[in-house]
Design a protein around this motif. Structure first.
Motif, short mmCIF file in Angstrom:
data_model
loop_
_atom_site.label_atom_id
_atom_site.label_comp_id
_atom_site.label_asym_id
_atom_site.label_seq_id
_atom_site.Cartn_x
_atom_site.Cartn_y
_atom_site.Cartn_z
N LEU A 151 -18.68 -38.29 -20.65
CA LEU A 151 -19.70 -38.13 -21.67
C LEU A 151 -19.87 -39.47 -22.37
N ILE A 152 -21.12 -39.94 -22.48
CA ILE A 152 -21.42 -41.19 -23.17
C ILE A 152 -22.12 -40.86 -24.48
N MET A 153 -21.63 -41.40 -25.58
CA MET A 153 -22.23 -41.14 -26.88
C MET A 153 -22.80 -42.43 -27.48
N LEU A 154 -24.03 -42.35 -28.00
CA LEU A 154 -24.66 -43.45 -28.71
C LEU A 154 -25.47 -42.87 -29.86
N HIS A 155 -25.97 -43.73 -30.73
CA HIS A 155 -26.69 -43.21 -31.90
C HIS A 155 -28.18 -43.05 -31.61
N GLN A 156 -28.91 -44.15 -31.52
CA GLN A 156 -30.35 -44.03 -31.32
C GLN A 156 -30.67 -43.55 -29.90
N PRO A 157 -31.59 -42.60 -29.74
CA PRO A 157 -31.92 -42.10 -28.41
C PRO A 157 -32.70 -43.13 -27.61
N PRO A 158 -32.37 -43.29 -26.32
CA PRO A 158 -33.02 -44.31 -25.49
C PRO A 158 -34.29 -43.79 -24.81
N PHE A 159 -35.09 -43.00 -25.52
CA PHE A 159 -36.33 -42.46 -24.99
C PHE A 159 -37.29 -42.23 -26.15
N LEU A 160 -38.55 -42.02 -25.85
CA LEU A 160 -39.54 -41.72 -26.87
C LEU A 160 -39.71 -40.21 -26.95
N SER A 161 -39.49 -39.67 -28.13
CA SER A 161 -39.46 -38.22 -28.32
C SER A 161 -40.84 -37.60 -28.47
N GLY A 162 -41.84 -38.41 -28.84
CA GLY A 162 -43.15 -37.88 -29.16
C GLY A 162 -43.36 -37.70 -30.65
N ILE A 163 -42.31 -37.86 -31.45
CA ILE A 163 -42.43 -37.83 -32.91
C ILE A 163 -42.68 -39.28 -33.34
N PRO A 164 -43.89 -39.62 -33.79
CA PRO A 164 -44.26 -41.03 -33.92
C PRO A 164 -43.39 -41.82 -34.87
N PRO A 185 -22.70 -40.87 -10.80
CA PRO A 185 -23.02 -39.44 -10.85
C PRO A 185 -22.03 -38.60 -11.65
N ALA A 186 -20.85 -39.13 -11.95
CA ALA A 186 -19.88 -38.36 -12.72
C ALA A 186 -20.22 -38.31 -14.21
N VAL A 187 -21.25 -39.04 -14.65
CA VAL A 187 -21.68 -38.93 -16.05
C VAL A 187 -22.34 -37.57 -16.24
N GLU A 188 -21.67 -36.70 -16.96
CA GLU A 188 -22.14 -35.33 -17.16
C GLU A 188 -23.20 -35.23 -18.26
N ARG A 189 -23.09 -36.10 -19.25
CA ARG A 189 -24.00 -36.00 -20.38
C ARG A 189 -24.08 -37.34 -21.11
N VAL A 190 -25.27 -37.68 -21.58
CA VAL A 190 -25.48 -38.74 -22.56
C VAL A 190 -25.89 -38.03 -23.84
N VAL A 191 -25.21 -38.31 -24.96
CA VAL A 191 -25.50 -37.62 -26.22
C VAL A 191 -25.83 -38.64 -27.30
N CYS A 192 -26.75 -38.26 -28.18
CA CYS A 192 -27.23 -39.14 -29.23
C CYS A 192 -27.30 -38.39 -30.55
N GLY A 205 -30.61 -39.35 -13.88
CA GLY A 205 -29.96 -38.44 -12.94
C GLY A 205 -28.99 -37.48 -13.59
N THR A 206 -28.90 -37.50 -14.93
CA THR A 206 -28.03 -36.56 -15.63
C THR A 206 -28.85 -35.89 -16.74
N VAL A 207 -28.16 -35.33 -17.73
CA VAL A 207 -28.83 -34.69 -18.87
C VAL A 207 -28.52 -35.49 -20.12
N LEU A 208 -29.55 -35.73 -20.92
CA LEU A 208 -29.39 -36.35 -22.22
C LEU A 208 -29.74 -35.32 -23.28
N CYS A 209 -28.92 -35.22 -24.32
CA CYS A 209 -29.25 -34.32 -25.42
C CYS A 209 -28.99 -35.00 -26.75
N THR A 210 -29.80 -34.65 -27.73
CA THR A 210 -29.63 -35.17 -29.08
C THR A 210 -29.07 -34.05 -29.96
#
Length: 265
Positions: A151-164, A185-192, A205-210
């Protein structure tokens, strides 16, 4: 393995309200009460940044007092509202590095999952960045045990959410992180954290969740001309449950007391 995930506590000095309106300290206490009542008990607790609101010494003093009630090992990274030097002084004693160095870590001795903290904050700014140094550090970290569930944890999400108004402060160069994660491929989750809402998407190739915040929720406003707003929605935490047969399952857990249990399912 159970991993409890809190984020964006925005702790203030004793007696001071978040944004002058919200008692984020009491809401943090309630989150910790809820966490301590979970059964089975999580093996580890992670916090994905913005532990305090303005990076003040008095806030870190209060944060230490509140977080001392968490009984499990606690893994944290700073957010854009944290002061990196004070964060290190209060929570990272013994960790190598200068006060202004990023707070990266690898936690591999807490269970079958490896947890990697990646500090993508840019001091003095609200956005994050996957710069060369962060990319290269993470690549080396992932290569140490490339087949271990991670599991990789970071603060700011590395994608654009659509909330301007929150996308202005996203993590830059997210495509670099996605390309790197796709090689492991063993990275199960990126969390922010940062976004004060629960979101999920495919990423590298994995799942990212905030994670939601323990205090206010940033308004889900998808109009590109929307103005900044937040709501006092029910606070929540995430519970990441790793099992050999399924990999990592992520649960959204509201914080509070609710009617039940009722004798049916």
């Amino acid at each position: 393995m159970l991993i409890a995930h809190l984020s964006d506590l925005h702790i203030r000095p004793q007696g001071v309200l978040y944004q002058g309106l919200v008692d984020s300290n009491t809401m943090c206490e309630q989150a910790i009460d809820h966490l301590n009542a979970l059964w089975p008990r999580p093996e580890v607790v992670i916090i994905t940044g913005d532990v305090v609101d303005e990076g003040q010494p008095a806030e870190y003093e209060k944060a230490r007092a509140l977080l001392s009630r968490i009984e499990q090992p606690l893994l944290m990274i700073p957010g854009n509202h944290d002061d990196r030097g004070l964060f290190r002084e209060n929570f990272c004693r013994g960790m190598p590095g200068a006060d202004d160095d990023p707070v990266h870590f690898i936690a591999a001795g807490l269970g079958p999952m490896r947890i990697i903290g990646l500090d993508v904050t840019v001091p003095g700014e609200h956005h994050g960045d996957i710069d060369d140094a962060a990319h290269d550090w993470l690549e080396a970290a992932l290569a140490q045990e490339p087949e271990r569930p991670t599991l990789i944890m970071l603060h700011q999400p590395p994608f654009l959410s659509g909330i301007p108004y929150i996308d202005t402060y996203a993590c830059l160069n997210g495509h670099r992180l996605a390309q790197l994660v796709a090689q492991f491929p063993a990275v199960e989750r990126v969390v922010c954290g940062h976004i004060h809402r629960s979101m999920q998407l495919r990423f590298g190739g994995t799942v990212l969740c905030t994670a939601p915040s323990t205090t206010t929720a940033i308004a889900l406003a998808l109009d590109p001309h929307a103005k900044e707003a937040s709501w006092l929605e029910p606070p929540a935490l995430l519970l990441h449950h790793w099992k050999p047969d399924t990999g990592l399952i992520t649960h959204w857990v509201p914080i509070g007391n609710f009617p039940g249990p009722m004798p049916f399912a």
